[in-house]
Write a protein that holds these residues in place. Structure first.
Motif, PDB file in Angstrom:
ATOM      1  N   GLY A 232       0.718  -1.053   0.454  1.00 40.32           N
ATOM      2  CA  GLY A 232      -0.138  -0.052  -0.001  1.00 40.32           C
ATOM      3  C   GLY A 232       1.165   1.400  -0.099  1.00 40.32           C
ATOM      4  O   GLY A 232       0.127   2.478   0.120  1.00 40.32           O
ATOM      5  N   ILE A 233       2.272   1.408  -0.250  1.00 29.36           N
ATOM      6  CA  ILE A 233       2.322   2.340  -0.167  1.00 29.36           C
ATOM      7  C   ILE A 233       2.563   2.855  -0.959  1.00 29.36           C
ATOM      8  O   ILE A 233       3.212   2.708  -2.563  1.00 29.36           O
ATOM      9  N   PHE A 262       8.594  10.785   3.814  1.00 33.18           N
ATOM     10  CA  PHE A 262       8.881  11.368   5.239  1.00 33.18           C
ATOM     11  C   PHE A 262       8.692  12.936   5.766  1.00 33.18           C
ATOM     12  O   PHE A 262       8.693  13.565   4.451  1.00 33.18           O
ATOM     13  N   PRO A 263       7.566  13.123   6.211  1.00 33.01           N
ATOM     14  CA  PRO A 263       7.452  14.373   6.228  1.00 33.01           C
ATOM     15  C   PRO A 263       8.629  15.319   6.851  1.00 33.01           C
ATOM     16  O   PRO A 263       9.128  16.449   6.743  1.00 33.01           O
ATOM     17  N   PHE A 264       9.430  14.171   7.295  1.00 30.25           N
ATOM     18  CA  PHE A 264      11.066  15.549   7.872  1.00 30.25           C
ATOM     19  C   PHE A 264      11.752  15.254   6.733  1.00 30.25           C
ATOM     20  O   PHE A 264      12.976  15.936   6.686  1.00 30.25           O
ATOM     21  N   GLY A 265      11.794  14.306   5.636  1.00 30.14           N
ATOM     22  CA  GLY A 265      12.539  15.027   4.108  1.00 30.14           C
ATOM     23  C   GLY A 265      12.215  13.219   3.678  1.00 30.14           C
ATOM     24  O   GLY A 265      12.260  12.208   4.324  1.00 30.14           O
ATOM     25  N   ARG A 266      13.283  13.348   2.209  1.00 26.16           N
ATOM     26  CA  ARG A 266      13.429  11.625   1.785  1.00 26.16           C
ATOM     27  C   ARG A 266      14.589  11.367   2.657  1.00 26.16           C
ATOM     28  O   ARG A 266      15.207  11.341   3.148  1.00 26.16           O
ATOM     29  N   ALA A 267      14.554   9.991   2.579  1.00 30.42           N
ATOM     30  CA  ALA A 267      15.348   9.031   4.395  1.00 30.42           C
ATOM     31  C   ALA A 267      15.096   7.479   3.360  1.00 30.42           C
ATOM     32  O   ALA A 267      13.693   6.983   3.471  1.00 30.42           O
ATOM     33  N   SER A 310      18.667  -5.597   2.756  1.00 31.88           N
ATOM     34  CA  SER A 310      18.444  -5.097   4.341  1.00 31.88           C
ATOM     35  C   SER A 310      17.418  -3.675   4.049  1.00 31.88           C
ATOM     36  O   SER A 310      17.417  -2.987   4.501  1.00 31.88           O
ATOM     37  N   ALA A 311      16.752  -4.645   5.419  1.00 37.97           N
ATOM     38  CA  ALA A 311      15.257  -3.461   5.207  1.00 37.97           C
ATOM     39  C   ALA A 311      15.021  -3.358   7.074  1.00 37.97           C
ATOM     40  O   ALA A 311      15.842  -4.303   8.438  1.00 37.97           O
ATOM     41  N   GLY A 312      14.794  -1.889   7.506  1.00 33.56           N
ATOM     42  CA  GLY A 312      14.790  -2.008   9.076  1.00 33.56           C
ATOM     43  C   GLY A 312      13.136  -1.906   9.125  1.00 33.56           C
ATOM     44  O   GLY A 312      12.212  -1.150   8.608  1.00 33.56           O
ATOM     45  N   ALA A 313      13.034  -2.718   9.930  1.00 34.17           N
ATOM     46  CA  ALA A 313      11.371  -3.154  10.158  1.00 34.17           C
ATOM     47  C   ALA A 313      10.661  -2.347  10.894  1.00 34.17           C
ATOM     48  O   ALA A 313       9.448  -1.910  11.336  1.00 34.17           O
ATOM     49  N   ASP A 314      11.420  -1.535  11.510  1.00 32.88           N
ATOM     50  CA  ASP A 314      10.826  -0.500  12.268  1.00 32.88           C
ATOM     51  C   ASP A 314      10.280   0.924  11.364  1.00 32.88           C
ATOM     52  O   ASP A 314       9.550   1.273  11.668  1.00 32.88           O
ATOM     53  N   ARG A 315      11.707   1.257  11.026  1.00 31.92           N
ATOM     54  CA  ARG A 315      11.251   2.194   9.161  1.00 31.92           C
ATOM     55  C   ARG A 315       9.640   1.790   9.093  1.00 31.92           C
ATOM     56  O   ARG A 315       9.755   2.669   8.151  1.00 31.92           O
ATOM     57  N   ALA A 316      10.088   1.041   8.305  1.00 29.23           N
ATOM     58  CA  ALA A 316       9.495   0.355   7.818  1.00 29.23           C
ATOM     59  C   ALA A 316       7.836   0.460   8.136  1.00 29.23           C
ATOM     60  O   ALA A 316       6.874   1.031   7.535  1.00 29.23           O
ATOM     61  N   THR A 317       7.747   0.260   9.519  1.00 24.46           N
ATOM     62  CA  THR A 317       6.382   0.375  10.800  1.00 24.46           C
ATOM     63  C   THR A 317       5.799   1.702  10.330  1.00 24.46           C
ATOM     64  O   THR A 317       5.235   2.201  10.038  1.00 24.46           O
ATOM     65  N   LEU A 318       7.097   2.634  10.102  1.00 25.93           N
ATOM     66  CA  LEU A 318       7.182   4.497  10.832  1.00 25.93           C
ATOM     67  C   LEU A 318       6.553   4.489   9.546  1.00 25.93           C
ATOM     68  O   LEU A 318       5.154   5.539   9.125  1.00 25.93           O
ATOM     69  N   ALA A 319       6.834   3.773   7.757  1.00 25.91           N
ATOM     70  CA  ALA A 319       7.202   4.611   7.051  1.00 25.91           C
ATOM     71  C   ALA A 319       5.007   4.255   6.713  1.00 25.91           C
ATOM     72  O   ALA A 319       4.110   4.371   5.996  1.00 25.91           O
ATOM     73  N   PHE A 320       4.637   2.651   6.995  1.00 19.80           N
ATOM     74  CA  PHE A 320       3.110   2.324   7.087  1.00 19.80           C
ATOM     75  C   PHE A 320       2.364   3.728   7.431  1.00 19.80           C
ATOM     76  O   PHE A 320       1.382   3.490   6.857  1.00 19.80           O
ATOM     77  N   LEU A 321       2.746   3.536   8.674  1.00 18.87           N
ATOM     78  CA  LEU A 321       2.519   4.795   9.859  1.00 18.87           C
ATOM     79  C   LEU A 321       1.512   6.035   8.688  1.00 18.87           C
ATOM     80  O   LEU A 321       0.818   6.514   8.423  1.00 18.87           O
ATOM     81  N   ASP A 323       1.899   6.458   5.499  1.00 22.48           N
ATOM     82  CA  ASP A 323       1.565   7.201   4.099  1.00 22.48           C
ATOM     83  C   ASP A 323       0.054   6.741   4.448  1.00 22.48           C
ATOM     84  O   ASP A 323      -0.420   7.111   3.548  1.00 22.48           O
ATOM     85  N   ALA A 324      -0.067   5.665   5.693  1.00 22.67           N
ATOM     86  CA  ALA A 324      -1.186   5.363   6.356  1.00 22.67           C
ATOM     87  C   ALA A 324      -2.663   6.834   6.392  1.00 22.67           C
ATOM     88  O   ALA A 324      -3.589   6.627   6.798  1.00 22.67           O
ATOM     89  N   TYR A 325      -1.689   7.683   6.864  1.00 23.96           N
ATOM     90  CA  TYR A 325      -2.224   8.975   7.494  1.00 23.96           C
ATOM     91  C   TYR A 325      -3.462   9.475   7.095  1.00 23.96           C
ATOM     92  O   TYR A 325      -2.346  10.248   5.761  1.00 23.96           O
ATOM     93  N   GLU A 326      -4.152  10.098   7.283  1.00 24.71           N
ATOM     94  CA  GLU A 326      -5.173  11.500   6.782  1.00 24.71           C
ATOM     95  C   GLU A 326      -6.456  11.746   7.294  1.00 24.71           C
ATOM     96  O   GLU A 326      -6.503  11.161   8.422  1.00 24.71           O
ATOM     97  N   GLU A 327      -6.192  12.815   7.244  1.00 25.82           N
ATOM     98  CA  GLU A 327      -6.913  13.496   8.073  1.00 25.82           C
ATOM     99  C   GLU A 327      -8.243  14.294   7.281  1.00 25.82           C
ATOM    100  O   GLU A 327      -8.406  14.693   6.218  1.00 25.82           O
ATOM    101  N   GLU A 328      -9.813  14.266   7.211  1.00 24.49           N
ATOM    102  CA  GLU A 328     -10.321  14.027   6.354  1.00 24.49           C
ATOM    103  C   GLU A 328     -11.612  15.000   7.378  1.00 24.49           C
ATOM    104  O   GLU A 328     -12.317  13.950   7.647  1.00 24.49           O
ATOM    105  N   PRO A 329     -10.762  16.401   7.613  1.00 22.77           N
ATOM    106  CA  PRO A 329     -12.165  16.599   8.050  1.00 22.77           C
ATOM    107  C   PRO A 329     -13.868  16.819   7.721  1.00 22.77           C
ATOM    108  O   PRO A 329     -14.733  17.037   8.319  1.00 22.77           O
ATOM    109  N   GLU A 330     -13.839  16.810   6.313  1.00 15.87           N
ATOM    110  CA  GLU A 330     -15.402  16.874   5.895  1.00 15.87           C
ATOM    111  C   GLU A 330     -16.017  15.558   6.925  1.00 15.87           C
ATOM    112  O   GLU A 330     -16.834  15.699   6.325  1.00 15.87           O
ATOM    113  N   ASN A 331     -15.654  14.381   7.159  1.00 15.24           N
ATOM    114  CA  ASN A 331     -15.295  13.319   7.379  1.00 15.24           C
ATOM    115  C   ASN A 331     -15.494  13.795   9.093  1.00 15.24           C
ATOM    116  O   ASN A 331     -15.960  12.746   9.844  1.00 15.24           O
ATOM    117  N   GLU A 332     -15.279  14.697   9.486  1.00 15.08           N
ATOM    118  CA  GLU A 332     -14.655  14.991  10.916  1.00 15.08           C
ATOM    119  C   GLU A 332     -14.515  13.664  11.554  1.00 15.08           C
ATOM    120  O   GLU A 332     -14.364  12.491  12.592  1.00 15.08           O
TER     121      GLU A 332
END
Ligand code: GAP
Length: 440
Positions: A232-233, A262-267, A310-321, A323-332
């Motif tokens: 899903g990324i 990431f919001p803090f830059g490409r990493a 060689s992947a980082g499980a914590d970095r992948a977890t952070l990226a999935f978090l 990437d999945a995050y969305e604010e939808e004020p129209e749906n509150e």
């Protein structure tokens, strides 16, 4: 997006992680420990699902990769042979004004990131990132070893064991998921750069031939890039970047990074490296054990080359978090649009009201679903709020037991992403969800 908005987005994600039991500061009641994090009840499910997806795709479903689970403490000679004891260093400087300590390559325009003072740094010193520890009761140089800074070396020192016990034939891989430790000079960006983290590594052994190695290097770059997309990324945020010559690790002949915006830059999320025969040769030299492979078809002995994703499980977890995050004020609502395979909770069950037999039926249904998936029962608050609480942690399906259930034996199934609802017969709920959650 403007920097302020990105900072704000990261703050919102960190705050959601804390509030909804994804990630806490380590030893928080004592003020924390810099660079260390704890996963809460939802975070541990998310990270376990990510690791399980990696293991399934890299080991279980493949014919050519075996798994291992090696110890974190290893004979210190391992780190001498691998080059980590002498070369696993970062350049470090101190600000003479505020005494802050930084990685020299992270300093921009010779200005202190903490106090802003310019041109007041100490000479660059090399700092070894491995954590030292002692094995046994004596604390002297004979008992000193390290916490492993990568899981890869456990694989290399078990190369011969796997070859001799598992009928593997080159090209083949050995995979491992486990903790790694690095005494990072500046842990930062939430879990992105931690001192204790988990890696998901695979060493793929191929004929020692540059063309063959390059073919597999290309193959693994593509496979690993596609893996993040599969779960899903968003493609526009995922990049494959070849390393410049001066970036290569001491063992690598070629390397490419999979990077995420990431919001803090490409990493970097993951590195894919051609480690050549460096590690096996070094372990042969230092241990005295011949680690050549006998190729029965070619009737010749050789030390294979290695391609390593060689992947980082914590970095992948952070990226999935992120990437999945969305604010939808129209749906509150705030919603985590996780792929169902990695969502911490797959289905939530609600009784519409706490009477007329609804809670009993909803609890019974939850019990049935729990045998298959991580499911959650909730009878607190208005139904709309219950939906939103599940949206916020990324639950793909919510089932509601209502007045109609008591008459027609059907429940309402509500989809997280579209918020669409439909009625499904109670005895067909498992089959319905199985279809929706296929392949997980
Ligand atoms: N065996 C090769 C190796 O360890 P690396 O690029 O140093 O290569 C591989 O690390 C991956 O491990 C990185 O891409 C990253 O995902 C993860 N990783 C490395 N250092 C980390 C840290 N301090 N915190 C979290 N993850 C880290």
């Amino acid at each position: 997006m403007a920097k302020n908005t990105l900072d704000q987005k990261m703050q919102q994600i960190v705050s959601l992680c804390r509030r909804r039991a994804f990630i806490f500061q380590s030893s928080e009641i004592y003020g924390g420990l810099n660079g260390c994090w704890d996963y809460g009840p939802l975070g541990v499910e998310l990270k376990r699902n990510i690791k399980a997806a990696w293991w399934r795709d890299m080991v279980t479903e493949r014919q050519d990769i075996e798994g291992v689970d090696c110890s974190i403490l290893m004979n210190p000679k391992v780190w001498e042979a691998s080059g980590h004891a002498s070369s696993f260093t970062d350049p470090m400087v101190d600000c003479m004004q505020c005494r802050g300590r930084f990685r020299a390559d992270h300093i921009v325009k010779n200005q202190c990131p903490t106090c802003g003072t310019k041109d007041k740094f100490t000479e660059v010193r090399l700092f070894n990132l491995m954590f030292k520890t002692y094995v046994g009761a004596l604390e002297d140089s004979s008992s000193q070893t390290y916490l492993r800074p990568e899981t890869a070396q456990g694989i290399f020192v078990n190369f011969d064991n796997v070859v001799n016990t598992c009928r593997v034939k080159v090209p083949f891989g050995i995979a491992q998921i486990g903790k790694a430790f690095r005494n990072e000079i500046n842990p930062r960006n939430f879990t992105f750069r931690s001192r204790e983290f988990e890696q998901m590594e695979m060493e793929f052994f191929v004929k020692p031939d540059l063309e063959e190695a390059n073919k597999w290097f290309e193959y693994w770059k593509q496979e690993r890039y596609q893996w993040y997309l599969k779960y899903g990324i968003k493609q526009e945020r995922l990049h494959l970047r070849p390393h410049e010559e001066n970036e290569l690790a001491h063992y690598a002949a070629g390397c490419a990074d999979i990077e995420y915006d990431f919001p803090f830059g490409r990493a970097e999320l993951e590195g894919i490296a051609n480690r050549t025969d460096y590690d096996l040769k070094r372990h042969s030299e230092v241990s005295g054990k011949d680690l050549k492979y006998f190729d029965a078809e070619a009737k010749t002995h050789y030390v294979p080359y290695v391609i390593e994703p060689s992947a980082g499980a914590d970095r992948a977890t952070l990226a999935f978090l992120v990437d999945a995050y969305e604010e939808e004020p129209e749906n509150e609502r705030t919603v985590l649009r996780f792929h169902p395979a990695i969502a911490p909770i797959k289905v939530a069950v609600f009784p519409l009201v706490n009477k007329e037999g609804m809670p009993e039926l909803a609890e019974k249904l939850t019990k049935t679903l729990k045998k298959k998936w991580h499911s959650f029962y909730d009878d607190k608050g208005a139904i709309g709020r219950r939906y939103r609480r599940q949206d916020e942690v990324g639950t793909p399906f919510c089932l509601t037991v209502d007045g109609e259930t008591m008459k027609s034996n059907t429940v309402t199934v509500r989809q997280r992403d579209s918020m669409a609802q439909e009625r499904v017969a109670v005895d067909q709920v498992v089959g319905y969800l199985e279809k929706q959650l296929t392949g997980i």
